[in-house]
Write a protein that holds these residues in place. Structure first.
Motif, PDB file in Angstrom:
ATOM      1  N   ILE A  65       0.831  -1.201   0.000  1.00 59.78           N
ATOM      2  CA  ILE A  65       0.000   0.000   0.000  1.00 59.78           C
ATOM      3  C   ILE A  65       0.867   1.252   0.000  1.00 59.78           C
ATOM      4  CG2 ILE A  65      -1.709   1.307   1.335  1.00 59.78           C
ATOM      5  CD1 ILE A  65      -2.692  -1.352   2.485  1.00 59.78           C
ATOM      6  N   ILE A  66       0.467   2.244  -0.823  1.00 64.62           N
ATOM      7  CA  ILE A  66       1.155   3.537  -0.779  1.00 64.62           C
ATOM      8  C   ILE A  66       0.224   4.678  -0.376  1.00 64.62           C
ATOM      9  CG2 ILE A  66       3.056   2.953  -2.325  1.00 64.62           C
ATOM     10  CD1 ILE A  66       1.524   4.187  -4.624  1.00 64.62           C
ATOM     11  N   THR A  67      -1.100   4.559  -0.644  1.00 63.31           N
ATOM     12  CA  THR A  67      -2.061   5.552  -0.140  1.00 63.31           C
ATOM     13  C   THR A  67      -3.380   4.860   0.174  1.00 63.31           C
ATOM     14  OG1 THR A  67      -2.951   6.131  -2.329  1.00 63.31           O
ATOM     15  CG2 THR A  67      -1.087   7.457  -1.517  1.00 63.31           C
ATOM     16  N   VAL A  68      -4.140   5.465   1.110  1.00 63.14           N
ATOM     17  CA  VAL A  68      -5.480   4.988   1.463  1.00 63.14           C
ATOM     18  C   VAL A  68      -6.428   6.169   1.378  1.00 63.14           C
ATOM     19  CG1 VAL A  68      -6.921   3.912   3.219  1.00 63.14           C
ATOM     20  CG2 VAL A  68      -4.525   3.232   3.014  1.00 63.14           C
ATOM     21  N   ASN A  69      -7.477   6.050   0.556  1.00 67.85           N
ATOM     22  CA  ASN A  69      -8.453   7.121   0.362  1.00 67.85           C
ATOM     23  C   ASN A  69      -9.854   6.525   0.513  1.00 67.85           C
ATOM     24  OD1 ASN A  69      -9.882   9.384  -0.318  1.00 67.85           O
ATOM     25  ND2 ASN A  69      -9.297   9.395  -2.480  1.00 67.85           N
ATOM     26  N   GLY A  70     -10.315   6.420   1.766  1.00 70.46           N
ATOM     27  CA  GLY A  70     -11.608   5.787   2.007  1.00 70.46           C
ATOM     28  C   GLY A  70     -11.587   4.338   1.545  1.00 70.46           C
TER      29      GLY A  70
ATOM     30  N   ILE B  54     -17.241   6.066  -5.334  1.00 75.58           N
ATOM     31  CA  ILE B  54     -15.988   5.438  -5.758  1.00 75.58           C
ATOM     32  C   ILE B  54     -15.368   6.227  -6.913  1.00 75.58           C
ATOM     33  CG2 ILE B  54     -15.001   3.355  -6.786  1.00 75.58           C
ATOM     34  CD1 ILE B  54     -17.180   1.782  -5.215  1.00 75.58           C
ATOM     35  N   SER B  55     -16.203   6.688  -7.845  1.00 75.53           N
ATOM     36  CA  SER B  55     -15.705   7.489  -8.960  1.00 75.53           C
ATOM     37  C   SER B  55     -15.025   8.764  -8.466  1.00 75.53           C
ATOM     38  CB  SER B  55     -16.868   7.846  -9.898  1.00 75.53           C
ATOM     39  OG  SER B  55     -16.447   8.697 -10.930  1.00 75.53           O
ATOM     40  N   GLY B  56     -15.633   9.404  -7.452  1.00 75.79           N
ATOM     41  CA  GLY B  56     -15.025  10.605  -6.886  1.00 75.79           C
ATOM     42  C   GLY B  56     -13.693  10.312  -6.251  1.00 75.79           C
ATOM     43  N   ARG B  57     -13.571   9.175  -5.558  1.00 77.62           N
ATOM     44  CA  ARG B  57     -12.294   8.798  -4.940  1.00 77.62           C
ATOM     45  C   ARG B  57     -11.219   8.537  -5.992  1.00 77.62           C
ATOM     46  NH1 ARG B  57     -12.518   9.366   0.797  1.00 77.62           N
ATOM     47  NH2 ARG B  57     -14.615   8.759   1.473  1.00 77.62           N
ATOM     48  N   LEU B  58     -11.665   8.082  -7.172  1.00 80.88           N
ATOM     49  CA  LEU B  58     -10.710   7.804  -8.245  1.00 80.88           C
ATOM     50  C   LEU B  58     -10.282   9.071  -8.977  1.00 80.88           C
ATOM     51  CD1 LEU B  58     -12.354   4.606  -9.815  1.00 80.88           C
ATOM     52  CD2 LEU B  58     -10.362   4.709  -8.313  1.00 80.88           C
TER      53      LEU B  58
END
Length: 591
Positions: A6-11, A342-346
């Motif tokens: 893992i390098i980042t976690v966004n929700g 999910i689209s917003g997180r992407l």
């Protein structure tokens, strides 16, 4: 086994590196807790993973391990009567293992491989089989015979098959020599990727109705077996109750109910109600032919997105056995909201109201998996999809409702004004429509009433004409109307109160189509008879005084088996109407 970190976690979205050897849509386990996830984007060494469990506590550097396969559902005996979460984990087995609160990263088999089933072989050594051939049957419940089929892409000669008796679910049912001379095993339990439609031989015309026991649906806005319908409506209009009614009373052999992002108390009601409900046709518990998928609004949003595919895969599995399946999705709006999050997180460019540009494509992919088909084995099966839509503020022009209308052929619009006036089901007879009417009219003519199509059309005409008349009444009152328009308003009122209105509880919660057509025939018969008398000069005020007219609003209270009661009331009503007209023109009554 491939592994990254893992390098980042966004929700619910995790970015990982070292992922070059992974594939799109591959299932992975994320972090030291082994959270379940799915790869949704690959960018060289890096990949984006949507995680189906709560990501709180994940840290940079934790491992991401591949499984080598996409998100799949285990298919086999033991599914019927089960309750799953959005990614197909059986909740009862999770509770046995973890208690009332599910620990993250817990994995349990979707179908118990050690459970024994009584297997009845339907083939024998030396038989030549093709895809879809039934090799054996298992009595899964008292209502459902589970059929073990030859999988797609396999044909050949049976080399061995299980003998009759009790066998574990992990057993191999048969061994088959294929066209290349290779020996292939057919297990009792298989796995299927949920985002891939199962193959069929041919699509058929949806020319047989899915009978629901709801008069407004069966009579005015029918749904075919293999058809698709949407139930849009604002808060409190009865979407969930309507779907409960369809799940309880429709003549589908299998019901798959997906609680997708709805409130927990509504799903609790389903979970408490369905196990004690009685199947109206067999008298057995309804759960013996029902599968529930519970993914409520407090569960991880990514699992909500997957729940729709889990449900439709289960529906296709039983359709391939030759069953008629009804799938309830409550609600597709919450599923679309999961796509939006999910689209917003992407970081994708949003389309209207923040939804992703591919929303129409995803909606189409889901509804396209419905249909009445010839299976690979040559039998007939169907999946009927009824999707609830929850437009904010009851606005039917919002994107989810508008795009859904492009891909469905039956639209049951729920009206807030009807709901506020306690008229249920609150299906608007003005805004709703069904394009299946012409396709099912021959079935109704042959099996219920030859006059079904004409009665349906006449009722819709009267209701549409009444809508215009009500606008005039609101402006200037009813007294200025001519008698023919007053008659239309009277008949429409009888239709609304005596036919379209139907309680979800009590003896009227299910109405056979024969009884519904008998009510409609009597109400429209009164209209035609009164119209002829009006043309002969009889004033409507005299006809309104007939005591039998009051009975027309209570027709739904007559038990379905008392067919003679409808004929008796019709005879008495018409005779009384003729008597009123004769008395009007009798000597001494001319004035």
């Amino acid at each position: 086994m491939n592994s990254g970190r893992i390098i980042t976690v966004n929700g619910p979205v995790v970015r990982a590196t070292g992922m070059r050897d992974f594939s799109m849509r591959e299932m992975v386990t994320v972090g030291h807790l082994s959270l379940l996830g799915e790869i949704i984007r690959l960018e060289g060494e890096e990949a984006l993973v949507q995680v189906y469990e709560d990501t709180a506590g994940l840290t940079v550097g934790e491992p991401v391990t591949g499984s080598g396969s996409p998100l799949s559902m285990t298919l086999g005996p033991g599914l019927m009567g089960s309750i799953f979460d959005g990614i197909g984990r059986p909740l009862a087995r999770l509770m046995e293992k973890e208690g009332a609160f599910v620990t993250r990263g817990v994995s349990v088999p979707q179908v118990d491989p050690d459970r024994t089933w009584e297997v009845t072989p339907l083939g024998k050594v030396g038989d030549v089989v093709t895809p879809g051939t039934v090799l054996a049957s298992v009595k899964e419940t008292s209502l459902v015979e589970h059929r073990i089929l030859v999988p797609a892409g396999l044909a050949g000669e049976i080399l061995s098959i299980l003998p009759s008796g009790f066998h574990r679910a992990s057993s191999v049912v048969a061994k088959i020599r294929d066209a290349r001379g290779k020996e292939r095993s057919v297990p009792m339990i298989t796995r299927w990727p949920v985002r891939t439609p199962r193959p069929i031989a041919e699509r058929l015309l949806p020319d047989e109705p899915l009978l629901t026991g709801q008069r407004v649906i069966d009579g005015l806005f029918p749904l075919s077996k293999g058809g698709v319908a949407a139930i849009p409506g604002g808060f409190g209009t009865g979407k969930t109750v309507t779907q409960h009614q369809l799940a309880k009373w429709s003549d589908a052999q299998i019901v798959v109910y997906i609680g997708c992002g709805e409130r927990g108390n509504e799903m609790t009601q389903v979970l408490e109600e369905f196990p004690v409900l009685e199947d109206p046709r067999s008298g057995k518990p309804l759960m013996e032919r029902t599968i529930l998928i519970a993914n409520t609004s407090n569960m991880p949003v990514a699992a909500r997105e997957a729940s729709i595919y889990t449900g439709i895969t289960l529906a296709e599995y039983y359709r391939d056995m030759g069953y008629d399946v009804a799938l309830m999705a409550d609600s597709t709006s919450r599923w679309a909201e999961a796509l939006r999050e999910i689209s917003g997180r992407l970081g994708e460019i949003p389309a209207e109201e923040g939804f992703p540009a591919y929303l129409p494509t995803r909606i189409a992919e889901f509804y396209e998996r419905a249909g009445k088909v010839t299976t690979l084995g040559g039998t007939r099966g169907s999946i009927s999809i009824i999707g609830a839509v929850s437009p904010p503020g009851g606005d039917f022009t919002e994107p989810v409702t508008r795009h859904t209308k492009r891909f469905i052929r039956c639209f049951w619009a729920l009206d807030q004004q009807l709901a506020r006036s306690r008229h249920f089901p609150a299906i608007s007879w003005i805004d709703s429509y069904s394009e299946y009417g012409d396709e099912v009219k021959d079935w109704y003519a042959a099996n219920v009433n030859p006059s079904w199509a004409s009665l349906r059309e006449r009722a819709r005409e009267i209701l549409a004409e009444d809508d215009k008349i009500q606008q005039i009444i609101r402006l200037v009152g009813e007294d200025v109307l001519p008698d023919d328009q007053k008659l239309t308003a009277l008949t429409a009122s009888l239709l609304k109160n005596g036919y379209l209105q139907q309680g979800a509880f009590g003896p009227d919660s299910y109405c056979p189509p024969e009884k519904g057509l008998a009510i409609l025939d009597l109400l429209l018969g009164f209209h035609e008879k009164a119209d002829r008398l009006l043309k002969r000069g009889c004033p409507l005020s005299l006809l309104k005084g007939i005591k039998e007219l009051v009975e027309l609003t209570h027709l739904r209270e007559i038990p379905a088996e008392m067919k003679e009661a409808f004929a008796d009331l019709k005879k008495r009503l018409f005779e009384r109407m003729e008597t009123v007209d004769r008395e009007r023109i009798a000597p001494g009554r001319e004035g």
